[in-house]
Design a protein around this motif. Sequence first.
Motif, PDB file in Angstrom:
ATOM      1  N   UNK A 152       0.855  -1.181   0.000  1.00 57.76           N
ATOM      2  CA  UNK A 152       0.000   0.000   0.000  1.00 57.76           C
ATOM      3  C   UNK A 152       0.891   1.231   0.000  1.00 57.76           C
ATOM      4  N   UNK A 153       0.640   2.128  -0.954  1.00 56.05           N
ATOM      5  CA  UNK A 153       1.444   3.334  -1.082  1.00 56.05           C
ATOM      6  C   UNK A 153       0.766   4.566  -0.486  1.00 56.05           C
ATOM      7  N   UNK A 154      -0.574   4.579  -0.460  1.00 56.22           N
ATOM      8  CA  UNK A 154      -1.296   5.739   0.057  1.00 56.22           C
ATOM      9  C   UNK A 154      -2.711   5.293   0.401  1.00 56.22           C
ATOM     10  N   UNK A 197      -4.028   3.232  -2.786  1.00 58.98           N
ATOM     11  CA  UNK A 197      -3.071   3.179  -3.890  1.00 58.98           C
ATOM     12  C   UNK A 197      -2.118   2.027  -3.615  1.00 58.98           C
ATOM     13  N   UNK A 198      -1.978   1.132  -4.592  1.00 57.27           N
ATOM     14  CA  UNK A 198      -1.134  -0.053  -4.430  1.00 57.27           C
ATOM     15  C   UNK A 198      -0.056  -0.071  -5.512  1.00 57.27           C
ATOM     16  N   UNK A 199       0.934  -0.909  -5.318  1.00 57.63           N
ATOM     17  CA  UNK A 199       2.011  -1.001  -6.300  1.00 57.63           C
ATOM     18  C   UNK A 199       1.695  -1.974  -7.427  1.00 57.63           C
ATOM     19  N   UNK A 200       0.793  -2.934  -7.204  1.00 53.70           N
ATOM     20  CA  UNK A 200       0.482  -3.954  -8.214  1.00 53.70           C
ATOM     21  C   UNK A 200      -1.011  -4.276  -8.123  1.00 53.70           C
ATOM     22  N   UNK A 201      -1.786  -3.717  -9.019  1.00 55.71           N
ATOM     23  CA  UNK A 201      -3.238  -3.865  -8.956  1.00 55.71           C
ATOM     24  C   UNK A 201      -3.679  -5.302  -9.228  1.00 55.71           C
ATOM     25  N   UNK A 202      -3.065  -5.960 -10.190  1.00 54.56           N
ATOM     26  CA  UNK A 202      -3.453  -7.332 -10.508  1.00 54.56           C
ATOM     27  C   UNK A 202      -3.205  -8.259  -9.320  1.00 54.56           C
ATOM     28  N   UNK A 231      -8.252   0.812 -11.788  1.00 58.47           N
ATOM     29  CA  UNK A 231      -8.846   0.591 -10.476  1.00 58.47           C
ATOM     30  C   UNK A 231      -9.788  -0.608 -10.474  1.00 58.47           C
ATOM     31  N   UNK A 232     -10.031  -1.106  -9.278  1.00 60.35           N
ATOM     32  CA  UNK A 232     -11.082  -2.096  -9.040  1.00 60.35           C
ATOM     33  C   UNK A 232     -11.649  -1.806  -7.658  1.00 60.35           C
ATOM     34  N   UNK A 233     -12.860  -2.266  -7.410  1.00 62.19           N
ATOM     35  CA  UNK A 233     -13.505  -1.972  -6.132  1.00 62.19           C
ATOM     36  C   UNK A 233     -13.929  -3.250  -5.419  1.00 62.19           C
ATOM     37  N   UNK A 234     -13.983  -3.130  -4.108  1.00 61.29           N
ATOM     38  CA  UNK A 234     -14.501  -4.189  -3.246  1.00 61.29           C
ATOM     39  C   UNK A 234     -15.345  -3.510  -2.176  1.00 61.29           C
ATOM     40  N   UNK A 235     -16.357  -4.211  -1.696  1.00 63.62           N
ATOM     41  CA  UNK A 235     -17.205  -3.669  -0.638  1.00 63.62           C
ATOM     42  C   UNK A 235     -16.728  -4.219   0.696  1.00 63.62           C
ATOM     43  N   UNK A 236     -16.341  -3.302   1.578  1.00 67.37           N
ATOM     44  CA  UNK A 236     -15.850  -3.688   2.899  1.00 67.37           C
ATOM     45  C   UNK A 236     -17.034  -3.942   3.836  1.00 67.37           C
ATOM     46  N   UNK A 237     -16.808  -4.637   4.954  1.00 62.77           N
ATOM     47  CA  UNK A 237     -17.869  -4.792   5.937  1.00 62.77           C
ATOM     48  C   UNK A 237     -18.423  -3.417   6.319  1.00 62.77           C
ATOM     49  N   UNK A 238     -19.725  -3.340   6.457  1.00 61.63           N
ATOM     50  CA  UNK A 238     -20.363  -2.059   6.729  1.00 61.63           C
ATOM     51  C   UNK A 238     -20.844  -1.376   5.453  1.00 61.63           C
ATOM     52  N   UNK A 239     -20.509  -1.967   4.294  1.00 64.45           N
ATOM     53  CA  UNK A 239     -20.972  -1.420   3.028  1.00 64.45           C
ATOM     54  C   UNK A 239     -20.074  -0.363   2.415  1.00 64.45           C
ATOM     55  N   UNK A 285     -11.752   1.372  -3.087  1.00 66.94           N
ATOM     56  CA  UNK A 285     -11.218   1.384  -4.445  1.00 66.94           C
ATOM     57  C   UNK A 285      -9.714   1.228  -4.376  1.00 66.94           C
ATOM     58  N   UNK A 286      -9.218   0.192  -5.019  1.00 66.74           N
ATOM     59  CA  UNK A 286      -7.788  -0.074  -5.112  1.00 66.74           C
ATOM     60  C   UNK A 286      -7.341   0.442  -6.473  1.00 66.74           C
ATOM     61  N   UNK A 287      -6.192   1.168  -6.517  1.00 68.85           N
ATOM     62  CA  UNK A 287      -5.793   1.750  -7.792  1.00 68.85           C
ATOM     63  C   UNK A 287      -4.286   1.879  -7.938  1.00 68.85           C
ATOM     64  N   UNK A 288      -3.880   2.019  -9.186  1.00 73.15           N
ATOM     65  CA  UNK A 288      -2.518   2.389  -9.558  1.00 73.15           C
ATOM     66  C   UNK A 288      -2.635   3.518 -10.570  1.00 73.15           C
ATOM     67  N   UNK A 289      -1.646   4.394 -10.587  1.00 73.32           N
ATOM     68  CA  UNK A 289      -1.646   5.485 -11.561  1.00 73.32           C
ATOM     69  C   UNK A 289      -1.465   4.894 -12.957  1.00 73.32           C
ATOM     70  N   UNK A 290      -2.139   5.494 -13.920  1.00 76.07           N
ATOM     71  CA  UNK A 290      -2.056   5.000 -15.308  1.00 76.07           C
ATOM     72  C   UNK A 290      -0.775   5.456 -15.968  1.00 76.07           C
TER      73      UNK A 290
END
Length: 111
Positions: A3-5, A65-70, A94-102, A106-111
Motif C-alpha cells: 500500500x502506497x497511500x 493506492x497499491x504497487x500492483x493492482x493485478x 482501479x477495481x472496487x470491493x465492498x468492505x464490511x459495513x458497506x 477502491x484499489x488503484x494504480x496510476x495509469x
Amino acid sequence: MTTERLSTVLPVADLAEGVAFWTAALGAEPTFVDGDRWAQFDVGPHRLALAGADRTSDTAGVLVKVDDLEATRTGLIAGGLTVGAIETGPHERRCTATAPGGWITTFYVAA
C-alpha cells in the motif's frame, strides 16, 4: 501488495460546490481538479478526494493506492472477497470491493 497511500473519498453532486466548501473548510486550495470529475486536497500527509462525475459509489469510501493492482485483486479474491473488474480511467486503473459495513474500497494504480 504494497500500500502506497490511503485516502478518503467523498461523492459530491456538484464538484465546484464541493471544492468551494472544502477550500474554505481546510484553508487550502485543491492540489488537483479534473473538470467536474474529480478533485483532491493534500493537507500534510493526508489526502481528501472528491468524486464528482467519476465516482464508483454514492457513499463515502476509501482509496488505496497499491504497487500492483493485478496482484492485489488476485489476493483479495483468494481471501474470499468479491472484487469488481479492473477498469481504466483517465488517470488510473482501479477495481472496487465492498468492505464490511458497506463501504466501497477502491484499489488503484496510476495509469
